[in-house]
Design a protein around this motif. Structure first.
Motif, PDB file in Angstrom:
ATOM      1  N   HIS A 310       0.841  -1.201   0.000  1.00 48.30           N
ATOM      2  CA  HIS A 310       0.000   0.000   0.000  1.00 48.30           C
ATOM      3  C   HIS A 310       0.874   1.249   0.000  1.00 48.30           C
ATOM      4  N   ILE A 311       1.936   1.231   0.808  1.00 47.88           N
ATOM      5  CA  ILE A 311       2.830   2.389   0.868  1.00 47.88           C
ATOM      6  C   ILE A 311       3.562   2.558  -0.457  1.00 47.88           C
ATOM      7  N   TYR A 317       2.472   6.562  -7.021  1.00 47.72           N
ATOM      8  CA  TYR A 317       1.507   7.541  -7.506  1.00 47.72           C
ATOM      9  C   TYR A 317       2.037   8.963  -7.299  1.00 47.72           C
ATOM     10  N   THR A 318       2.627   9.215  -6.125  1.00 44.33           N
ATOM     11  CA  THR A 318       3.144  10.550  -5.833  1.00 44.33           C
ATOM     12  C   THR A 318       4.307  10.891  -6.756  1.00 44.33           C
ATOM     13  N   ARG A 319       5.187   9.938  -6.997  1.00 44.83           N
ATOM     14  CA  ARG A 319       6.291  10.185  -7.940  1.00 44.83           C
ATOM     15  C   ARG A 319       5.763  10.502  -9.333  1.00 44.83           C
ATOM     16  N   ARG A 329       3.558  21.871  -4.004  1.00 48.47           N
ATOM     17  CA  ARG A 329       4.124  22.011  -2.660  1.00 48.47           C
ATOM     18  C   ARG A 329       3.875  20.741  -1.858  1.00 48.47           C
ATOM     19  N   SER A 330       4.702  20.522  -0.884  1.00 49.45           N
ATOM     20  CA  SER A 330       4.546  19.446   0.092  1.00 49.45           C
ATOM     21  C   SER A 330       4.320  18.068  -0.520  1.00 49.45           C
ATOM     22  N   PRO A 331       5.334  17.485  -1.163  1.00 46.52           N
ATOM     23  CA  PRO A 331       5.204  16.100  -1.627  1.00 46.52           C
ATOM     24  C   PRO A 331       4.892  15.132  -0.486  1.00 46.52           C
ATOM     25  N   ALA A 332       5.408  15.424   0.717  1.00 42.49           N
ATOM     26  CA  ALA A 332       5.124  14.559   1.866  1.00 42.49           C
ATOM     27  C   ALA A 332       3.635  14.584   2.203  1.00 42.49           C
ATOM     28  N   GLY A 333       3.049  15.783   2.191  1.00 38.67           N
ATOM     29  CA  GLY A 333       1.610  15.893   2.458  1.00 38.67           C
ATOM     30  C   GLY A 333       0.780  15.195   1.401  1.00 38.67           C
ATOM     31  N   TYR A 334       1.211  15.298   0.128  1.00 39.06           N
ATOM     32  CA  TYR A 334       0.497  14.632  -0.956  1.00 39.06           C
ATOM     33  C   TYR A 334       0.575  13.118  -0.798  1.00 39.06           C
ATOM     34  N   LEU A 335       1.761  12.631  -0.393  1.00 34.97           N
ATOM     35  CA  LEU A 335       1.937  11.191  -0.176  1.00 34.97           C
ATOM     36  C   LEU A 335       1.003  10.697   0.933  1.00 34.97           C
ATOM     37  N   MET A 336       0.874  11.466   2.017  1.00 31.74           N
ATOM     38  CA  MET A 336      -0.018  11.063   3.112  1.00 31.74           C
ATOM     39  C   MET A 336      -1.467  11.027   2.637  1.00 31.74           C
ATOM     40  N   ARG A 337      -1.844  11.980   1.790  1.00 27.92           N
ATOM     41  CA  ARG A 337      -3.209  11.986   1.237  1.00 27.92           C
ATOM     42  C   ARG A 337      -3.428  10.748   0.359  1.00 27.92           C
ATOM     43  N   LEU A 339      -1.979   7.905   0.732  1.00 27.29           N
ATOM     44  CA  LEU A 339      -2.119   6.762   1.636  1.00 27.29           C
ATOM     45  C   LEU A 339      -3.526   6.679   2.205  1.00 27.29           C
ATOM     46  N   ARG A 340      -4.028   7.815   2.690  1.00 30.15           N
ATOM     47  CA  ARG A 340      -5.355   7.830   3.339  1.00 30.15           C
ATOM     48  C   ARG A 340      -6.472   7.491   2.349  1.00 30.15           C
ATOM     49  N   ASP A 341      -6.378   8.040   1.137  1.00 26.31           N
ATOM     50  CA  ASP A 341      -7.466   7.889   0.157  1.00 26.31           C
ATOM     51  C   ASP A 341      -7.228   6.759  -0.841  1.00 26.31           C
ATOM     52  N   ASN A 342      -6.147   5.993  -0.615  1.00 26.83           N
ATOM     53  CA  ASN A 342      -5.848   4.830  -1.455  1.00 26.83           C
ATOM     54  C   ASN A 342      -5.709   5.217  -2.928  1.00 26.83           C
ATOM     55  N   TRP A 343      -5.023   6.312  -3.184  1.00 22.01           N
ATOM     56  CA  TRP A 343      -4.779   6.721  -4.565  1.00 22.01           C
ATOM     57  C   TRP A 343      -3.724   5.800  -5.185  1.00 22.01           C
ATOM     58  N   LYS A 344      -3.939   5.443  -6.433  1.00 15.08           N
ATOM     59  CA  LYS A 344      -2.961   4.626  -7.137  1.00 15.08           C
ATOM     60  C   LYS A 344      -3.059   4.905  -8.630  1.00 15.08           C
ATOM     61  N   MET A 345      -2.014   4.519  -9.334  1.00 13.04           N
ATOM     62  CA  MET A 345      -1.993   4.737 -10.766  1.00 13.04           C
ATOM     63  C   MET A 345      -2.972   3.790 -11.453  1.00 13.04           C
ATOM     64  N   SER A 346      -3.726   4.348 -12.415  1.00 13.33           N
ATOM     65  CA  SER A 346      -4.620   3.507 -13.202  1.00 13.33           C
ATOM     66  C   SER A 346      -3.801   2.708 -14.209  1.00 13.33           C
ATOM     67  N   GLU A 347      -4.427   1.677 -14.785  1.00 10.15           N
ATOM     68  CA  GLU A 347      -3.731   0.878 -15.784  1.00 10.15           C
ATOM     69  C   GLU A 347      -3.371   1.709 -17.004  1.00 10.15           C
TER      70      GLU A 347
END
Length: 468
Positions: A310-311, A317-319, A329-337, A339-347
């Motif tokens: 998951h991480i 996704y963040t990269r 701004r804030s790549p760390a904050g975007y990464l935490m978001r 994680l929380r919202d289960n964002w991932k790259m689509s196919e």
């Protein structure tokens, strides 16, 4: 600032210290110890604090509670001050016997970390390094509060450890045997490797403090201390532990070495601890995204759901968004978001990245081939030029040898023929010399002129031979 740029903005944050205080308030009135807490409480402990020896179980718990408080403060302090009941709850001290608690504090104050580079097989000398630092400084109890300080050299190692492991206070306070807790401390950094190095039994007997006289005899040590400690570790902790023993040499029958075999259990506690074990992930989160202590704590609290996969998915996704310039701004904050919202790259996005990477690779390969071809042609030309230069130098040398071997009259005729030739006239004009007045000595004394003279003579000699 857009909310998407800094998703942490405006959102209430619960620090590990606030969470621990809330759990304490909920559980203390019910008489429930920290070991029965519904949520994890702990911190990233520096590996070198596992080397503390000759310390009993209560003193270890005292240090755990104190270092947990130091680790959770936003800034380092000269002195730490908390409610005594909270401190006792963190170290799972259920007694009201303050005299005994003072004795425990004194034992913690006596404990030291020592660093030396003196080999074990010789006495120290004045050039050796030796440093000894007390693990606990001043401790005071007054009006229901505890105040303490820690040596300032240790505080950075507690608050921001480099090589570390997760220490759960829920687990560490569940131990009832000093040797079990001492072994658990010592082996934690080795869990990712699956085993420890070989350990001398003589050293291990010093880990928990004073032991009975029978502990020196292995069969009694095994029966009365080692086996019960191993059983307790396997019952209450997040690891499964077994051990192997051997003798110092093949000729000896005395068992004096032990090695522990280790494995994480498939539990929530183990999932949490695995964040420290997954050093590659920890390095990405710490060095690439520079996550804060609060953000690491949130990840730790959610390790049951936020697995390594998951991480890694959120990192990918963040990269991807960073490379497309969509995070300002804030790549760390975007990464935490993520994680929380289960964002991932689509196919489709993944396919696009693969196609772009393939095109870039093909373009790069073509450029490499072009560059290598150009370099090969340049090397061929340079090689041919070098061959021509070598051949011409050899011809000039042979021409000069012929000139030097000739008599004075022949040399004079060769000089006259060269200075009146087209090549000779050009060279003399370049050197600002007159053909009518230039002497043999001037020509022979000039490395450049004599080189061309040799070339001219070699050509004449070859022509004469070809005509004959």
């Amino acid at each position: 600032m857009a909310a998407e740029d800094n998703p942490e903005e405006g959102k209430p944050k619960v620090t590990p210290r606030q969470m621990a205080l809330a759990l304490f308030e909920d559980m203390f009135d019910l008489g429930l110890p920290i070991s029965e807490a519904s949520r994890e409480i702990g911190y990233q402990r520096n590996n070198f604090f596992t080397q503390v020896v000759n310390m009993g179980l209560p003193a270890r718990r005292f240090l755990d509670a104190a270092y947990f408080i130091v680790a959770q403060e936003q800034e380092a302090r000269d002195q730490y001050d908390v409610e005594l009941n909270y401190f006792k709850w963190l170290m799972r001290y259920d007694s009201r016997n303050l005299k005994h608690l003072r004795t425990i504090a004194e034992e913690a104050q006596d404990a030291k970390i020592q660093v030396t580079d003196t080999p074990l097989d010789r006495d120290p000398n004045e050039n050796d390094l030796w440093v000894s630092v007390q693990l606990m400084g001043m401790v005071g109890f007054h009006r229901g509060r505890v105040r303490f300080d820690v040596h300032p050299r240790l505080v950075p190692h507690i608050r921001d450890p480099k090589k570390s492991h997760w220490l759960s206070l829920r687990i560490s306070t569940a131990f009832t045997r000093s040797l079990a807790r001492a072994i658990y401390d010592q082996v934690l950094p080795s869990v990712p490797n699956g085993r420890t190095e070989w350990i001398r039994l003589e050293d291990m007997r010093n880990w928990p403090g004073k032991m009975g006289a029978n502990a020196a005899i292995f069969k009694y040590f095994k029966r009365d201390w080692l086996e019960p400690a191993v059983r307790e570790i396997n019952e209450v902790s997040d690891i499964e532990l077994s051990y192997e023993t051997r003798t110092e040499s093949t000729t000896s029958k005395k068992i004096d070495r032990i090695r522990f075999l280790l494995k994480r259990k498939d539990t929530a506690d183990a999932a949490l601890a695995s964040l420290a074990d997954a050093s590659h992930l920890y390095k990405i989160l710490k060095e690439e995204f520079n996550l804060s202590t609060k953000q690491f704590s949130e990840i730790s609290e959610n390790r049951e759901v936020w697995t390594d996969a998951h991480i890694q998915q959120a990192v990918e996704y963040t990269r991807f968004k960073l490379n497309r310039g969509q995070i300002k701004r804030s790549p760390a904050g975007y990464l935490m978001r993520a994680l929380r919202d289960n964002w991932k790259m689509s196919e489709a996005e993944r396919k696009m990245v693969e196609v772009q990477a393939k095109l870039l690779t093909e373009e790069t390969d073509a450029e490499v081939v072009k560059t290598e071809t150009q370099a090969s042609v340049a090397r061929t030309i340079a090689s041919r030029e070098e061959e021509v230069r070598a051949r011409m130098n050899e011809e000039s040398r042979k021409g000069r040898e012929h000139f030097n071997a000739a008599d004075a009259r022949t040399r004079k005729e060769l000089i006259r023929a060269w200075v009146t030739s087209r090549e000779g006239k050009l060279m003399l004009r370049r050197m600002k010399l007159e053909a009518a007045t230039v002497t043999e000595e001037e020509i022979v004394g000039s490395a450049e002129l004599v080189w061309y003279l040799g070339q001219f003579i070699f050509g004449r000699v070859n022509s004469s031979r070809a005509a004959a």
